[in-house]
Design an enzyme around this catalytic site. Structure first.
Site, mmCIF file in Angstrom:
data_model
loop_
_atom_site.group_PDB
_atom_site.id
_atom_site.type_symbol
_atom_site.label_atom_id
_atom_site.label_comp_id
_atom_site.label_asym_id
_atom_site.label_seq_id
_atom_site.Cartn_x
_atom_site.Cartn_y
_atom_site.Cartn_z
ATOM 1 N N HIS A 216 0.807 -1.217 0.000
ATOM 2 C CA HIS A 216 0.000 0.000 0.000
ATOM 3 C C HIS A 216 0.842 1.270 0.000
ATOM 4 O O HIS A 216 0.305 2.381 -0.022
ATOM 5 C CB HIS A 216 -0.919 -0.037 1.238
ATOM 6 C CG HIS A 216 -2.075 0.888 1.169
ATOM 7 N ND1 HIS A 216 -2.285 1.908 2.077
ATOM 8 C CD2 HIS A 216 -3.128 0.961 0.299
ATOM 9 C CE1 HIS A 216 -3.386 2.558 1.776
ATOM 10 N NE2 HIS A 216 -3.927 2.007 0.703
ATOM 11 N N LYS B 70 3.046 4.507 -1.080
ATOM 12 C CA LYS B 70 2.999 5.435 -2.207
ATOM 13 C C LYS B 70 4.181 6.384 -2.057
ATOM 14 O O LYS B 70 4.110 7.353 -1.284
ATOM 15 C CB LYS B 70 1.701 6.257 -2.205
ATOM 16 C CG LYS B 70 0.407 5.425 -2.241
ATOM 17 C CD LYS B 70 -0.282 5.516 -0.926
ATOM 18 C CE LYS B 70 -1.661 4.898 -0.912
ATOM 19 N NZ LYS B 70 -1.921 3.699 -1.630
ATOM 20 N N ASP C 39 16.968 10.007 -7.966
ATOM 21 C CA ASP C 39 18.424 10.231 -7.926
ATOM 22 C C ASP C 39 18.993 10.229 -6.509
ATOM 23 O O ASP C 39 20.072 10.800 -6.275
ATOM 24 C CB ASP C 39 18.778 11.569 -8.596
ATOM 25 C CG ASP C 39 18.526 11.559 -10.089
ATOM 26 O OD1 ASP C 39 18.465 10.462 -10.672
ATOM 27 O OD2 ASP C 39 18.369 12.651 -10.666
ATOM 28 N N HIS D 114 -8.861 10.691 1.407
ATOM 29 C CA HIS D 114 -7.955 9.574 1.179
ATOM 30 C C HIS D 114 -6.598 9.796 1.855
ATOM 31 O O HIS D 114 -5.796 8.876 1.963
ATOM 32 C CB HIS D 114 -7.749 9.362 -0.323
ATOM 33 C CG HIS D 114 -6.976 8.125 -0.669
ATOM 34 N ND1 HIS D 114 -5.639 8.155 -1.013
ATOM 35 C CD2 HIS D 114 -7.345 6.819 -0.706
ATOM 36 C CE1 HIS D 114 -5.224 6.923 -1.264
ATOM 37 N NE2 HIS D 114 -6.236 6.097 -1.089
ATOM 38 N N LYS E 146 -3.694 10.319 4.687
ATOM 39 C CA LYS E 146 -3.391 9.598 5.923
ATOM 40 C C LYS E 146 -2.530 10.528 6.766
ATOM 41 O O LYS E 146 -1.299 10.456 6.753
ATOM 42 C CB LYS E 146 -2.657 8.293 5.625
ATOM 43 C CG LYS E 146 -3.499 7.309 4.785
ATOM 44 C CD LYS E 146 -3.342 7.506 3.319
ATOM 45 C CE LYS E 146 -4.001 6.419 2.491
ATOM 46 N NZ LYS E 146 -5.414 6.248 2.627
ATOM 47 N N ASP F 47 -0.949 19.445 17.993
ATOM 48 C CA ASP F 47 -0.479 20.658 18.683
ATOM 49 C C ASP F 47 0.263 21.633 17.766
ATOM 50 O O ASP F 47 1.109 22.416 18.254
ATOM 51 C CB ASP F 47 0.422 20.281 19.867
ATOM 52 C CG ASP F 47 -0.347 19.580 20.982
ATOM 53 O OD1 ASP F 47 -1.589 19.652 20.981
ATOM 54 O OD2 ASP F 47 0.296 18.956 21.847
#
Length: 840
Positions: free
Chosen positions: A208, A210, A215, A631, A633, A638
Site C-alpha cells: 500500500h 505510495k 536520484d 484519502h 493519511k 499541537d
C-alpha cells in the site's frame, strides 16, 4: 603443491572448470533452479522458512538491535535538517512530480498500490499530452535514467487496478532496439502462482506504500498513488461537461470516476468510461503528500531497495531481467539488511546504487532545512521478508497520548480498539485517544480530537444491497470504534468520568456542482445522433491513444488496442457531433460555467448569481452532490508534529502483519509565533502552515485554484521553492486552532452544510436513517431520480439556488446515528471469522 591439496582434488577441480563451458553444466544449473522452484511447496509446512537458518537468524537479530535503538522501534533513525514541503490535493502534487521526474538524471524508484501509465500529471489533458505519466517516464528512460517500479499485484476478483496492464504498458514503452530499452523495470508482488509460490501466497493483504525517490536526491511520500481518480483541485469539481468543446475536459477516460455509483471497469481500456459525464458527477478526492530533500531520502530509498531485493528473491530469483540492487551504506556484512543474496548460481547482475557517489547529494553536505524527521513503516515477513515492524502504530499511539491541545486526523478509515476486548480489532490508537482525552478532562484542560473521514468507504453500490455487506462491515467497525458499545472510545472516556462530547468530534466532507448540460447540447446530441458519452470516449481515444501498449512484453502494440473499426466509429461520432455546433448556437461563447464548484470557496460568488444558458427549471436536473472522499493519511498534533504517508487507521495498515505501509514523522524546529487557546504559542512552521491551509480549504476560506499551476509555488518540488502559505486575514483567522470563533465557524458550517445537503439531495448516510425501513422512507429505491441529483423535482429553482448559496466549504457532520438500530453487518458468507480481518 599447496598445503592440504592433493592430486585428486586438483584433477576434479580442473574437470569442474571444463564442465562449466558445456551444455551439461547449464542443464545442471537449470535442474537446481527447478528444484528450488518445486521446493517452495515445503514452505507450506514451514511458514518460518525465511528466518530459521543461522544466517537468517543473525540478520533478524541485527535488524532488531537497530530498531530497538531507534524511536518507535523503526528501522530508520531520527534525522535533523530535512527540507520538507506539503501538498494538499492532486493538482499541486502531480504537477510537482512532473517537474521532478523531468529533471531525473540517474535513477527513479516508484512504489505504488496502483499506477496508471495513462495518468495526466498536468491538466487540461488535451493541452498537456506530453505530461502523461508514461510519456514522462519514456523520455527519462530514453535519456538513460534507470527506472525501477514496484506495484501491488492485486487479486483480480477483488480489486480492479490491473497491475498486469501497468507492467506490460511500461515495459513496452521502449521496445528492443529503441532508445531506453531495458531502462524501465516493473515488479509485481505478491505472487499468486501456486506452482512457484505455494507457501508464500498472500491473497488478503496489499502493498500500500505510495512514494517516489529520484536520484537519491529527493523523495515524495504520502497518500497519492500515480493513478486514475486522484487528480483534483481544492474546489473539488464534480462536473466535466463542456458545451464549448470536449477538448476542455479535465478527467478523460477512466480518470472520471465515481466509486459510489460504479467502480473502475477494465482499467486496461484506459479511454473507456461507462459513467456518462452528462448524467453524473465524479467523486472528488482529497489527499495530502510531502516532498523532501535530506537524510530521510536515504531511508525511503533503503526501504525500496529492501523491497526490491525481497521481491527479486521471492518471485524473480531465476529471472535474468531483474537485477539485485546493492546500496552505499549497506555493503559487505550489512548488505543482508537490504535482503541482498549471493546464491551459488545467481541470475541477474548486482547493480550498486546510487550510480554516482552518495556524497554528491546536496543533503550529504549539511542540513537542507529545519525539519526533524523519521521514516516509519508497517512491514513483515510476507511483504519484506523481515520480522514484523509496526513503528507507524507506535508513533501514532505515543504522539497522540502526549498531545496537550489538539489532535487533528484526516484518514480514509478509522477502525481502532481501546484494549483487548474489541476482537477482531487489535491496533490501540483508540486507547491513546482515550488516555489523552481523560487526562485533559481531569485536568480541566481544553482539548479536542478532530477526526475527518469519508462518510462511506469508497466502494460502489447501494448500502442496502447484500453486495454492500463488506462496506457496511467497515462502517460497523468504525462506529464501534468511535461510540457504539462499552469498549468504544466514547464509552471508555465516559467510564472515567469525562464527557467525550467535549473532546471528540467526527466530520465528513461533501461537495456539490452543476453539470453544464444545456438544452442546446441535448439538441446537439439529437441532431447528430451521438450521445455525449460517445464524444467523451472519442476525446479520450484522441489524447490517450498515442504511445505504446501491449498485451505482453514481447509483443508491443504501437498506439492502442482499439480496433480500427471502433476507432473510425468514434472519430466519426465526434465529427458529427461537432458539426452540429453551429446549428444549435454553440458556436458562440457560452456563458454558463462548466463547473460552479468555486462558489463554495472564498470570493467564489453565489450559486444564485451564476449564469445559466437555459430555463432555470431545467437547471435543477443538473445539480449534483457527492461525498468528498478523504484519502489522505494525516495526523497533526499541537501544531508541532505531523505524520503523513500511506497508513490508514485500521489493522490492515497499523499491525505490520497485513498491508505494507510507509510514512514519515515530521517536527519543524523552525518555530513561529502563533496562538493556542488565546495564549502566545510557538508553533512548528511546517505543521502549523499545513493545518491552517487544510482548515481554510474545508471552511471555504481559500479561493478556487486556476488550472495553470506553472506559477503556483505550491505546485513545485521542494528544491525549487518553499510553500506559499497564502497569508491574509483568513490565514490569521485560523491561526489559533482552539479559538472559539474558529470552532464556531467550523461547527456552524458543518451544521448548515449538513442540513442543506439533507434537504436538497437526501444525501446518505444521514442521522435520520436509524433502520433499513427509515432508509427506504428517507431515500426510496426507484429509478425516478438519478443518484446524487436533487430529491424534490418540484422545489422552485430559485429556492434551490438560494439554499446552495448557504453552503460554505465542504464540512459536514458524520452521522453517528446512521443505522444505529439495525444490524449493519450480519455474519454470513461475506463477514465471518475467516474474513473479518479483511475489513478491519
Amino acid at each position: 603443491m599447496a598445503p592440504g591439496e592433493d592430486g585428486d582434488s586438483r584433477m576434479f577441480s580442473g574437470l569442474r572448470d571444463k564442465l562449466k563451458a558445456t551444455n551439461l553444466y547449464d542443464a545442471k544449473i537449470g535442474a537446481i533452479h527447478l528444484k528450488n522452484k518445486v521446493g517452495k511447496f515445503g514452505n507450506l509446512i514451514n511458514p518460518n522458512h525465511r528466518h530459521d537458518e543461522e544466517h537468517e537468524k543473525l540478520t533478524d537479530e541485527k535488524r532488531t538491535r537497530i530498531a530497538e535503538s531507534h524511536r518507535f522501534n523503526s528501522f530508520a533513525p531520527e534525522r535533523d535538517g530535512n527540507k520538507i514541503k506539503w501538498y494538499v490535493d492532486g493538482q499541486d502534487y502531480f504537477y510537482a512530480v512532473s517537474v521532478a521526474l523531468e529533471k531525473a538524471k540517474e535513477t527513479i524508484y516508484i512504489e505504488d498500490w496502483w499506477l496508471s501509465p495513462e495518468l495526466f500529471l498536468r491538466r487540461p489533458p488535451y493541452y498537456n499530452q506530453e505530461w502523461r505519466l508514461d510519456q514522462v517516464l519514456k523520455r527519462r528512460a530514453e535519456a538513460g535514467v534507470k527506472i525501477y517500479i514496484i506495484v501491488y499485484k492485486e487479486v483480480a476478483q477483488a480489486v480492479s487496478c490491473n497491475s498486469a496492464h501497468t507492467k506490460h504498458a511500461l515495459h513496452a514503452l521502449c521496445p528492443q532496439g529503441s532508445p531506453g530499452h531495458g531502462n524501465i523495470t516493473v515488479m509485481r508482488h505478491p505472487d499468486h502462482n501456486v506452482f512457484e509460490n505455494a507457501g508464500d501466497m498472500t491473497f488478503y493483504w496489499a502493498h500500500h506504500e505510495k512514494f517516489i525517490v529520484i536520484d537519491y536526491e529527493m523523495a515524495f511520500i504520502g497518500g497519492l498513488d500515480l493513478c486514475f481518480g486522484r487528480w483534483d483541485s481544492r474546489q473539488h469539481p464534480l462536473a466535466d461537461v463542456h458545451p464549448a468543446g470536449v477538448q476542455n475536459e479535465m478527467f478523460p477516460g477512466q480518470d472520471f470516476n465515481n466509486n459510489r455509483i460504479l467502480d473502475f471497469q477494465t482499467v486496461e481500456d484506459w479511454k473507456s468510461n461507462e459513467l456518462s459525464k452528462a448524467d453524473y458527477g465524479r467523486m472528488p478526492w482529497h489527499d495530502v503528500a510531502m516532498c523532501l530533500v535530506g537524510d530521510c531520502v536515504y531511508d525511503i530509498a533503503e526501504h525500496f531497495v529492501l523491497r526490491w531485493n525481497f521481491v527479486k528473491r521471492d518471485k524473480y530469483k531465476r529471472s535474468e531481467g531483474f537485477d539485485w540492487l546493492t546500496m552505499t551504506g549497506r555493503e559487505g556484512e550489512n548488505e543482508d539488511l537490504v535482503a541482498v543474496q549471493r546464491p551459488k548460481h545467481p541470475v541477474g547482475k548486482y547493480i550498486h546504487h546510487p550510480l554516482t557517489p552518495l556524497e554528491n547529494r546536496s543533503w550529504a553536505h549539511g542540513q537542507q532545512g529545519t525539519v526533524h524527521a523519521q521514516v516509519i513503516r508497517s512491514s513483515c515477513d510476507w511483504s519484506s521478508g523481515i520480522l514484523t515492524e509496526h513503528s507507524i502504530q507506535n508513533a501514532y499511539c505515543e504522539i497522540i497520548r502526549n498531545a496537550q491541545h489538539f489532535v487533528y486526523i484526516e484518514n480514509q478509515f478509522f477502525i481502532t480498539a481501546t484494549g483487548e476486548e474489541q476482537f477482531p480489532i487489535h491496533n490501540t490508537i483508540g486507547r491513546a485517544i482515550v488516555d489523552a482525552c481523560v487526562k485533559a478532562g481531569k485536568e480541566g484542560r481544553k482539548f479536542r480530537v478532530i477526526i475527518v473521514i469519508p462518510a462511506i468507504p469508497g466502494f460502489a453500490g447501494d448500502l442496502r444491497d447484500d453486495a454492500a455487506m463488506g462496506t457496511r462491515a467497515i462502517m460497523d467497525y468504525q462506529y464501534k470504534s468511535i461510540h457504539r458499545g462499552p469498549h468504544s472510545i466514547f464509552e471508555q472516556i465516559k467510564a472515567q468520568g469525562v464527557d467525550p462530547k467535549q473532546h471528540v468530534f467526527i466530520f465528513n466532507l461533501r461537495s456539490y456542482d452543476r453539470l453544464n448540460k444545456t438544452s442546446a447540447m441535448m439538441e446537439q446530441e439529437e441532431k447528430s445522433g451521438v450521445k455525449y458519452q460517445d464524444v467523451q470516449r472519442a476525446e479520450a481515444e484522441e489524447i490517450m491513444g498515442e504511445g505504446v501498449h501491449s498485451t505482453t512484453d514481447q509483443q508491443p502494440t504501437i498506439g492502442d488496442t482499439t480496433g480500427d473499426d471502433e476507432k473510425e466509429r468514434l472519430i466519426d461520432a465526434k465529427r458529427r457531433f461537432e458539426a452540429q455546433r453551429g446549428a444549435v448556437g454553440l458556436d458562440k461563447e457560452t456563458t454558463s460555467k462548466d463547473t460552479i464548484s468555486h462558489t463554495a470557496m472564498l470570493n467564489g460568488g453565489k450559486v444564485s448569481e451564476q449564469r445559466w444558458d437555459d430555463d432555470l427549471e431545467k437547471e435543477k436536473d443538473n445539480f449534483v452532490q457527492e461525498e468528498l472522499y478523504i484519502h489522505g493519511k494525516l495526523l497533526i498534533v499541537d501544531d508541532r508534529i505531523v505524520i503523513c504517508g500511506s497508513s490508514n487507521i485500521n489493522d490492515r495498515s497499523q499491525m505490520g502483519l497485513h498491508d505494507s505501509e510507509l510514512s514519515i514523522v515530521m517536527e519543524d524546529y523552525n518555530l513561529m509565533d502563533s496562538v493556542m487557546d488565546g495564549q502566545p504559542f510557538k508553533a512548528g512552521h511546517h505543521a502549523a502552515t499545513l493545518r491552517r491551509l487544510l482548515w481554510r480549504e474545508h471552511l471555504g476560506l481559500l479561493p478556487a485554484q486556476p488550472l495553470d499551476a506553472s506559477k503556483d509555488p505550491n505546485a513545485q518540488p521542494v528544491d525549487v521553492c518553499p510553500n506559499d502559505i497564502m497569508e491574509g486575514p483568513e490565514y490569521e483567522f485560523v491561526a489559533d486552532p482552539m479559538s472559539d470563533k474558529v470552532w464556531g465557524m467550523w461547527t456552524g458550517n458543518a451544521s448548515t452544510n449538513t442540513q442543506i445537503f439533507r434537504h436538497l439531495f437526501r444525501a446518505d448516510p444521514d442521522d435520520n436513517i436509524k433502520t433499513f425501513d427509515d432508509y427506504e422512507a428517507f431515500l426510496p429505491r426507484h429509478n425516478k431520480f438519478k443518484q446524487g441529483h436533487l430529491h424534490d423535482p418540484f422545489m422552485p429553482a430559485e429556492e434551490v439556488r438560494q439554499k446552495l448559496d448557504q453552503i460554505k466549504g465542504h464540512l459536514v457532520w458524520m452521522p453517528l446515528d446512521f443505522l444505529c438500530d439495525a444490524p449493519m453487518a450480519e455474519k454470513g458468507l461475506q463477514v465471518n471469522a475467516y474474513t473479518e480481518s479483511i475489513y478491519t
